[in-house]
Motif scaffolding. Structure first.
Motif, PDB file in Angstrom:
ATOM      1  N   UNK A  29       0.883  -1.116  -0.036  1.00  0.00           N
ATOM      2  CA  UNK A  29       0.116   0.048  -0.035  1.00  0.00           C
ATOM      3  C   UNK A  29       0.921   1.448  -0.052  1.00  0.00           C
ATOM      4  N   UNK A  30       1.988   1.130   0.857  1.00  0.00           N
ATOM      5  CA  UNK A  30       3.040   2.252   0.895  1.00  0.00           C
ATOM      6  C   UNK A  30       3.496   2.739  -0.721  1.00  0.00           C
ATOM      7  N   UNK A  31       4.018   1.501  -1.133  1.00  0.00           N
ATOM      8  CA  UNK A  31       4.659   1.649  -2.490  1.00  0.00           C
ATOM      9  C   UNK A  31       3.796   2.258  -3.497  1.00  0.00           C
ATOM     10  N   UNK A  32       2.385   1.812  -3.456  1.00  0.00           N
ATOM     11  CA  UNK A  32       1.151   2.125  -4.277  1.00  0.00           C
ATOM     12  C   UNK A  32       1.215   3.663  -4.064  1.00  0.00           C
ATOM     13  N   UNK A  33       1.131   4.054  -2.819  1.00  0.00           N
ATOM     14  CA  UNK A  33       0.960   5.719  -2.360  1.00  0.00           C
ATOM     15  C   UNK A  33       2.017   6.673  -2.936  1.00  0.00           C
ATOM     16  N   UNK A  34       3.339   5.907  -2.787  1.00  0.00           N
ATOM     17  CA  UNK A  34       4.295   6.839  -3.183  1.00  0.00           C
ATOM     18  C   UNK A  34       4.344   6.917  -4.834  1.00  0.00           C
ATOM     19  N   UNK A  35       3.950   5.841  -5.442  1.00  0.00           N
ATOM     20  CA  UNK A  35       3.907   5.905  -6.985  1.00  0.00           C
ATOM     21  C   UNK A  35       2.794   6.745  -7.338  1.00  0.00           C
ATOM     22  N   UNK A  36       1.777   6.779  -6.869  1.00  0.00           N
ATOM     23  CA  UNK A  36       0.573   7.578  -6.951  1.00  0.00           C
ATOM     24  C   UNK A  36       1.038   9.142  -6.671  1.00  0.00           C
ATOM     25  N   UNK A  37       1.867   9.427  -5.713  1.00  0.00           N
ATOM     26  CA  UNK A  37       2.081  10.766  -5.241  1.00  0.00           C
ATOM     27  C   UNK A  37       3.160  11.344  -6.295  1.00  0.00           C
ATOM     28  N   UNK A  38       4.136  10.467  -6.801  1.00  0.00           N
ATOM     29  CA  UNK A  38       4.929  10.905  -7.728  1.00  0.00           C
ATOM     30  C   UNK A  38       4.135  11.317  -9.172  1.00  0.00           C
ATOM     31  N   UNK A  39       3.264  10.452  -9.473  1.00  0.00           N
ATOM     32  CA  UNK A  39       2.474  10.697 -10.788  1.00  0.00           C
ATOM     33  C   UNK A  39       1.636  12.113 -10.500  1.00  0.00           C
ATOM     34  N   UNK A  40       1.122  12.151  -9.212  1.00  0.00           N
ATOM     35  CA  UNK A  40       0.367  13.688  -9.156  1.00  0.00           C
ATOM     36  C   UNK A  40       1.281  14.782  -9.073  1.00  0.00           C
TER      37      UNK A  40
ATOM     38  N   UNK B 101      -2.678  18.707  -4.162  1.00  0.00           N
ATOM     39  CA  UNK B 101      -3.804  18.254  -3.532  1.00  0.00           C
ATOM     40  C   UNK B 101      -3.883  16.939  -3.328  1.00  0.00           C
ATOM     41  N   UNK B 102      -3.750  16.129  -4.448  1.00  0.00           N
ATOM     42  CA  UNK B 102      -4.235  14.614  -4.389  1.00  0.00           C
ATOM     43  C   UNK B 102      -2.617  14.018  -3.980  1.00  0.00           C
ATOM     44  N   UNK B 103      -1.441  14.676  -4.239  1.00  0.00           N
ATOM     45  CA  UNK B 103      -0.351  14.104  -3.834  1.00  0.00           C
ATOM     46  C   UNK B 103      -0.410  14.427  -2.290  1.00  0.00           C
ATOM     47  N   UNK B 104      -0.761  15.528  -1.312  1.00  0.00           N
ATOM     48  CA  UNK B 104      -0.763  15.699  -0.331  1.00  0.00           C
ATOM     49  C   UNK B 104      -1.639  14.521   0.344  1.00  0.00           C
ATOM     50  N   UNK B 105      -2.670  14.008   0.044  1.00  0.00           N
ATOM     51  CA  UNK B 105      -3.453  12.963   0.507  1.00  0.00           C
ATOM     52  C   UNK B 105      -2.948  11.572   0.406  1.00  0.00           C
TER      53      UNK B 105
END
Length: 147
Positions: free
Chosen positions: A56-67, A74-78
């Motif tokens: 889950x953390x890896x997924x969130x890191x990948x998403x944050x980088x894309x955002x 705003x989405x990166x912060x979430x």
């Protein structure tokens, strides 16, 4: 108390405290647990739960980088807030010095001498450091030591 019980207790406390961000993040996590339990028809151990949290953390890191690339702060912060909620449930991560020292011992035990032996080292290291170090960090450190 098992890791799952701790997470459920923290979820209840977040609900009582009306901490919406923590509550939502922990609900996502518990739903991931339930999904795997249903799909694989098994009771999750603490090791399984740690692997799910890491995923889950890896997924969130990948998403944050894309955002961040898409300029969606705003989405990166979430995503980063959810990571901050999940990280306390993981075992203490090894520092770079600790990881390097432990990898030197594994390289000596395996008898690795060059990059050709990287597979042997990675196999042993991945088992030993499960939950304590990210596979990418292990890989980079092994490459540095064998080069």
């Amino acid at each position: 108390m098992s890791l799952r019980e701790t997470i459920n207790q923290d979820l209840k406390e977040a609900m009582k405290a009306k901490d919406v961000k923590k509550r939502d993040a922990l609900r996502l996590l518990t739903s991931a647990f339930k999904q795997i339990e249903v799909d694989e028809r098994k009771e999750l151990s603490d090791d399984d739960i740690i692997k799910i949290i890491q995923k889950q953390i890896k997924s969130r890191n990948d998403s944050a980088a894309q955002y961040k690339e898409a300029d969606r702060e705003d989405l990166m912060e979430k995503e980063l807030e959810e990571i901050a909620v999940y990280e306390p449930y993981l075992p203490k991560q090894l520092t770079d010095d600790e990881l390097s020292t432990a990898l030197k011992a594994i390289i000596a035990n395996v008898g690795a001498e060059s990059m050709k032996d990287m597979g042997k080292v990675m196999g042993a290291a991945s088992k030993e450091f499960a939950g304590k170090a990210d596979g990418k960090r292990i890989n980079e450190c092994v490459k540095t030591l064998l080069a």
